[in-house]
Design a protein around this motif. Sequence first.
Motif, short mmCIF file in Angstrom:
data_model
loop_
_atom_site.label_atom_id
_atom_site.label_comp_id
_atom_site.label_asym_id
_atom_site.label_seq_id
_atom_site.Cartn_x
_atom_site.Cartn_y
_atom_site.Cartn_z
N THR A 1 0.81 -1.22 0.00
CA THR A 1 0.00 0.00 0.00
C THR A 1 0.85 1.26 0.00
O THR A 1 0.32 2.35 -0.19
CB THR A 1 -0.95 0.04 1.21
N LEU B 1 -8.07 1.56 0.19
CA LEU B 1 -6.96 2.05 -0.64
C LEU B 1 -6.89 3.58 -0.67
O LEU B 1 -5.84 4.14 -0.97
CB LEU B 1 -7.05 1.48 -2.06
N ASN C 1 -1.77 6.66 3.69
CA ASN C 1 -0.84 5.56 4.00
C ASN C 1 0.12 5.92 5.10
O ASN C 1 0.51 6.97 5.31
CB ASN C 1 -0.06 5.19 2.73
#
Length: 173
Positions: free
Chosen positions: A91, A169, A173
């Motif tokens: 990711t 998603l 992150n």
Amino acid sequence: MPPGWASFRGWPIRRSSVGVQLQGVNGASGGFERARICSEKGRIVLKKLYGAAAVAGVLGLSTMVVAADPAPADVARGKVVYARCVACHATTASAPKKLGPHLQNLNGRKAGSVAGFKYSPAMTKSTVRWNDATLDRFVTKPSSVVPGTTMSFAGIANPADRKALLAYLKKPN
């Protein structure tokens, strides 16, 4: 009208580093931070929107897409669904390389564009730009979106699982 601004249905708008901004729209519930126009269909997308219906009514938008933050439950479910992807995809760009490209900042990115990753010829030649619609179709059946892709994944049939995966998603992150 301020310098550098144009008009959209009577509302001042301008291009900026975040897309297209609308000026002076603040409803009683807080307004919104920014907006952008989708290049595909010319729709306005309001991010971090509060009072979406009121703003839509004021602007007279018939095809408004609200891109609010995903629900925590969707993100949590998406993390579970992502377990199907983790063997091949990371990711974050800083993670060790895997069989597939990293998925950081996937939305808005052109397919086959991660620097240093060796894509299939089909993915490299693809004109796909990743957004919710193209990702949903791709995750359903990759070969239907990019015929000839070397991604050997059967797909995710459950629409709720795909929605949750896309929410996961999109998280920072």
